[in-house]
Design an enzyme around this catalytic site. Structure first.
Site, PDB file in Angstrom:
ATOM      1  N   ARG A  14     -11.235 -12.674   6.105  1.00 30.02           N
ATOM      2  CA  ARG A  14      -9.910 -13.205   5.778  1.00 30.02           C
ATOM      3  C   ARG A  14      -9.967 -14.527   5.024  1.00 30.02           C
ATOM      4  O   ARG A  14      -9.085 -14.824   4.238  1.00 30.02           O
ATOM      5  CB  ARG A  14      -9.108 -13.474   7.061  1.00 30.02           C
ATOM      6  CG  ARG A  14      -8.359 -12.302   7.597  1.00 30.02           C
ATOM      7  CD  ARG A  14      -7.330 -12.769   8.617  1.00 30.02           C
ATOM      8  NE  ARG A  14      -7.053 -11.731   9.602  1.00 30.02           N
ATOM      9  CZ  ARG A  14      -6.256 -10.699   9.395  1.00 30.02           C
ATOM     10  NH1 ARG A  14      -5.647 -10.549   8.245  1.00 30.02           N
ATOM     11  NH2 ARG A  14      -6.061  -9.802  10.334  1.00 30.02           N
TER      12      ARG A  14
ATOM     13  N   THR B  72       5.432  -0.570   5.529  1.00 34.21           N
ATOM     14  CA  THR B  72       5.735  -1.865   6.148  1.00 34.21           C
ATOM     15  C   THR B  72       6.962  -2.510   5.506  1.00 34.21           C
ATOM     16  O   THR B  72       7.899  -2.919   6.200  1.00 34.21           O
ATOM     17  CB  THR B  72       4.523  -2.814   6.013  1.00 34.21           C
ATOM     18  OG1 THR B  72       3.376  -2.192   6.588  1.00 34.21           O
ATOM     19  CG2 THR B  72       4.797  -4.141   6.690  1.00 34.21           C
TER      20      THR B  72
ATOM     21  N   ASP C  62       0.868  -1.178   0.000  1.00 36.63           N
ATOM     22  CA  ASP C  62       0.000   0.000   0.000  1.00 36.63           C
ATOM     23  C   ASP C  62       0.906   1.230   0.000  1.00 36.63           C
ATOM     24  O   ASP C  62       1.452   1.591  -1.037  1.00 36.63           O
ATOM     25  CB  ASP C  62      -0.901  -0.112   1.240  1.00 36.63           C
ATOM     26  CG  ASP C  62      -2.031   0.891   1.273  1.00 36.63           C
ATOM     27  OD1 ASP C  62      -2.877   0.860   0.375  1.00 36.63           O
ATOM     28  OD2 ASP C  62      -2.072   1.707   2.209  1.00 36.63           O
TER      29      ASP C  62
ATOM     30  N   LYS D  78      -0.930  -1.828  -4.815  1.00 35.76           N
ATOM     31  CA  LYS D  78      -1.771  -0.658  -5.121  1.00 35.76           C
ATOM     32  C   LYS D  78      -0.833   0.502  -5.459  1.00 35.76           C
ATOM     33  O   LYS D  78      -0.499   1.306  -4.573  1.00 35.76           O
ATOM     34  CB  LYS D  78      -2.574  -0.250  -3.882  1.00 35.76           C
ATOM     35  CG  LYS D  78      -3.719  -1.131  -3.475  1.00 35.76           C
ATOM     36  CD  LYS D  78      -4.385  -0.471  -2.255  1.00 35.76           C
ATOM     37  CE  LYS D  78      -5.436  -1.323  -1.635  1.00 35.76           C
ATOM     38  NZ  LYS D  78      -5.956  -0.732  -0.372  1.00 35.76           N
TER      39      LYS D  78
END
Ligand code: IMP
Ligand code: MG
Length: 181
Positions: A169, A111, A107, A135
């Site tokens: 999930r 991270t 994203d 993304k």
């Protein structure tokens, strides 16, 4: 996959189960080729929780020697990315080993940027990334993805490991969520 009953929260199936499974096999084959002549152990590090299903499917198509490890981070607090916190560290010693980080989705890049920089201080032979979804519209930091599943638009997705507040999930497909007000 037209017979799926989507709940009110889900708009459409973005990537169906067959397409995901076929792509995961292709990624595993690429990894098998690239790491075929390993001079040391390959450590796959799954980023919890989102990557656990992707990782489980991926490793079952791996033919190269490897060990599986996990790390847990929190990067999203109420929808805001940026603040990466280490919740649970890996167990394997990375020194002189090849490391492949397995992540559900790229994203902002916070991270993976954090993980790449952190792992490189541990003396590995190499550090690369396998990412199921990207993304690109959301990137803040540039990240090099060695193995990419799919590029997707800037929408919130769930399923195949990815959640919204711990829901959805275990859907076998990737679905787009209705924007939550
Ligand atoms: P980044 O640090 O901004 O790249 O965020 C990566 C993390 O945010 C991922 O590992 C996911 O846990 C979470 N995330 C980002 N987008 C989505 C999404 O569309 N669905 C579910 N989780 C997401
Ligand atoms: Mg994740």
């Amino acid at each position: 996959m037209s017979d799926i009953t989507l709940t009110d929260d889900l708009i459409r199936v973005l990537i169906d189960e067959e397409t995901i499974q076929a792509r995961v096999v292709e990624l595993a084959q690429q990894i098998n080729r690239d790491y075929a002549h390993l001079d040391s152990t390959l450590i796959l590090v799954g980023v919890l929780k989102g990557s656990f299903i992707f990782l489980a499917d991926l490793v079952r198509h791996l033919e190269v020697d490897h060990v599986v490890d996990f790390i847990a981070l929190s990067s999203y607090d109420g929808g805001q990315s940026g603040n990466v916190r280490l919740l649970m560290d890996t167990r394997e010693n990375m020194e002189d080993k090849h490391v492949l980080i397995v992540e559900d989705i790229l994203d902002s890049g916070n991270t993976l940027d954090y993980l790449m920089r952190n792992f490189r201080t541990r003396g590995p032979k190499s550090v690369r990334t396998a990412v199921l979804l990207d993304k690109p519209d959301r990137h803040i930091l540039p990240i090099d993805i060695a193995y990419l599943g799919f590029t997707i638009p800037d929408v919130w997705v769930v399923g195949y490991g990815l959640d919204y507040n711990e829901k959805y999930r275990t859907l076998p497909y990737i679905a787009e969520m209705k924007p939550q007000g």
